[in-house]
Each structure stands twice: as C-alpha cells, then as structure tokens.
Design a protein around this motif. Structure first.
Motif, short mmCIF file in Angstrom:
data_model
loop_
_atom_site.label_atom_id
_atom_site.label_comp_id
_atom_site.label_asym_id
_atom_site.label_seq_id
_atom_site.Cartn_x
_atom_site.Cartn_y
_atom_site.Cartn_z
N SER A 235 41.53 34.45 36.22
CA SER A 235 42.01 33.25 35.52
C SER A 235 41.62 31.98 36.25
O SER A 235 41.19 30.99 35.63
N VAL A 236 41.75 31.99 37.58
CA VAL A 236 41.37 30.82 38.37
C VAL A 236 39.87 30.56 38.24
O VAL A 236 39.42 29.41 38.07
N ALA B 221 47.53 42.47 38.82
CA ALA B 221 48.05 41.10 38.82
C ALA B 221 47.18 40.20 39.69
O ALA B 221 46.84 39.07 39.31
N VAL C 150 44.97 37.06 38.23
CA VAL C 150 45.09 35.69 38.75
C VAL C 150 43.73 35.18 39.22
O VAL C 150 43.35 34.03 38.93
#
Length: 238
Positions: free
Chosen positions: A118-119, A111, A115
């Motif tokens: 994705s950022v 996770a 994240v």
C-alpha cells in the motif's frame, strides 16, 4: 514378425490404466474441488464485499484489511497441496490444521506485506504526478512484486508439516534471499496469481469453484521449488 512392433506399441497405449492411476486422478480432482469450496468459505466475507461494492478501488483500505482473511486460507490450501504430494486426500482436516497452525503468523506476514504494498502504491501515485515519475515506475513495480513473492513464500513455508511453526524472522529473511536469487521462477508464480485474481474478479463462480485450486497449485509448486533449500532436513528453520 516380432510381437514388439508398432502393433504392440499401439495396444500398450490403448490398454486401460490401472486402478491406482484412476484413484490418483479422482483423488486429485477431489482435493482440488474441496479446496476450492473451503477457500470460498474461508474468504466468504471478502467475496461478498467484492460482489456488493461496485467500485472496490474507491474503498481500497477496507479491502486491503479484509484481504487478511486470505492469509490463513491460503496456508490451509497449501497444506492440502503438500499433503496431496505425500499421497493424502484428507482435505477437511488438513485444511483446518494448516489454517489453525500457521494462521496467526500468516496474518502477521500478510498484514506487513499489505502495508508495504500500500505504501509503495501510494508513493507511486504521488511520484507519477511529477516530471520524473515514469523513471521510478519500474522500481515501485519490482519492489511490490518482491514483497508479494516473499509473502507467498512465507505462506508456503508455514503450510509445511512441522511440529512448531517457524518464527517470522526465520521466514522472511531466507525467503527474501531465495526469491531474489530465483526471481524468474517467482515472476512465473506471481503471473499465475495475478491470473487467478483476474479470473475471480471477472468470473467469480468459475474462478472460485473451478480454476482457483489449479492456478494456486501451480503458484505453490513454483514457490516451493524456490524455497526448497529451506525444506531440507538440515535447514535451521523452526
């Protein structure tokens, strides 16, 4: 004429392999095929969504969240690979033990990595629209690759047979150091993982049921060599 000439060498090459060799070969194939099946079962919701949705990129937040199913599944698969190296071909129990033992920590690491990637991807898209955007492309690509390599290294460590799974901070920090130190080997592992994902997306049946385990094994073995110092008995990883 001596019996150790070319004829003897040819006869030794044509001599049938021993029973142990055949058993090892069939055992390796069995572990690979069964690991493929268990991976397909564990990641069935993700595979089904990929088969139904026509444009996964349009729904990327959903697929990023759903990809978390891969974390404990990969831990189980890596556990099977580690057990195979020790001579064990018990797939079901080994996969489930790895899945259960490291599943929670694997989800947390995955996770956090998802994240971060994705950022980085969103920032890259925003920056790409500017005049100086192309100059930052290598930075975003390198940072994303580093994050993925650290996540895979952490899953490899979680899959190792231990009495207690290591803490997250004991996974990420040393993995980051070793991956950055042996970046060329990590790059090979990432290239193999990208190939595995590409094959699964293009040819789902062949990718999942045939080629998934061999490609994952290459990636696992490479990353395991990278983090080998953490697997030494003297390493303080608990």
């Amino acid at each position: 004429m001596s019996g150790h000439g070319p004829g003897a060498a040819v006869r030794s090459l044509l001599r049938p392999a021993g029973q142990a060799t055949y058993e090892k070969a069939f055992g390796t194939v069995y572990v690979g095929l069964m690991t493929n099946i268990l991976l397909a079962v564990a990641c069935a919701p993700l595979l089904a969504a990929l088969a139904v949705v026509r444009d996964p990129l349009a729904s990327w937040p959903f697929f990023v969240a759903l990809s978390s199913l891969c974390a404990p599944a990969l831990t189980g698969a890596f556990s099977c690979f580690a057990a195979l190296g020790d001579g064990s071909i018990a797939v079901f129990r080994t996969f489930w033990d790895g899945y259960r033992r490291g599943g929670a920590r694997a989800l947390a690491v995955w996770a956090a990595g998802a994240v971060a990637v994705s950022v980085l991807a969103l920032d890259a898209v925003v920056v790409a629209r500017t005049a100086w955007g192309p100059a930052f492309a290598p930075f975003f690509a390198t940072a994303a690759a580093l994050v993925v390599a650290v996540v895979v290294a952490s899953l490899v460590l979680l899959a190792e047979p231990r009495r207690e799974p290591p803490r997250l901070r004991d996974l990420v920090r040393p993995s980051l150091y070793l991956v950055a130190r042996r970046w060329y080997l990590a790059a090979i592992s990432l290239a193999v993982l990208v190939l595995a994902v590409a094959v699964i997306l293009v040819k789902p049946v062949i990718g999942v049921l045939v080629l998934c385990s061999p490609l994952l094994y290459v990636a696992w073995a490479t990353i395991r060599f990278v983090v080998a110092p953490l697997l030494a008995p003297s390493a303080n990883l608990r």
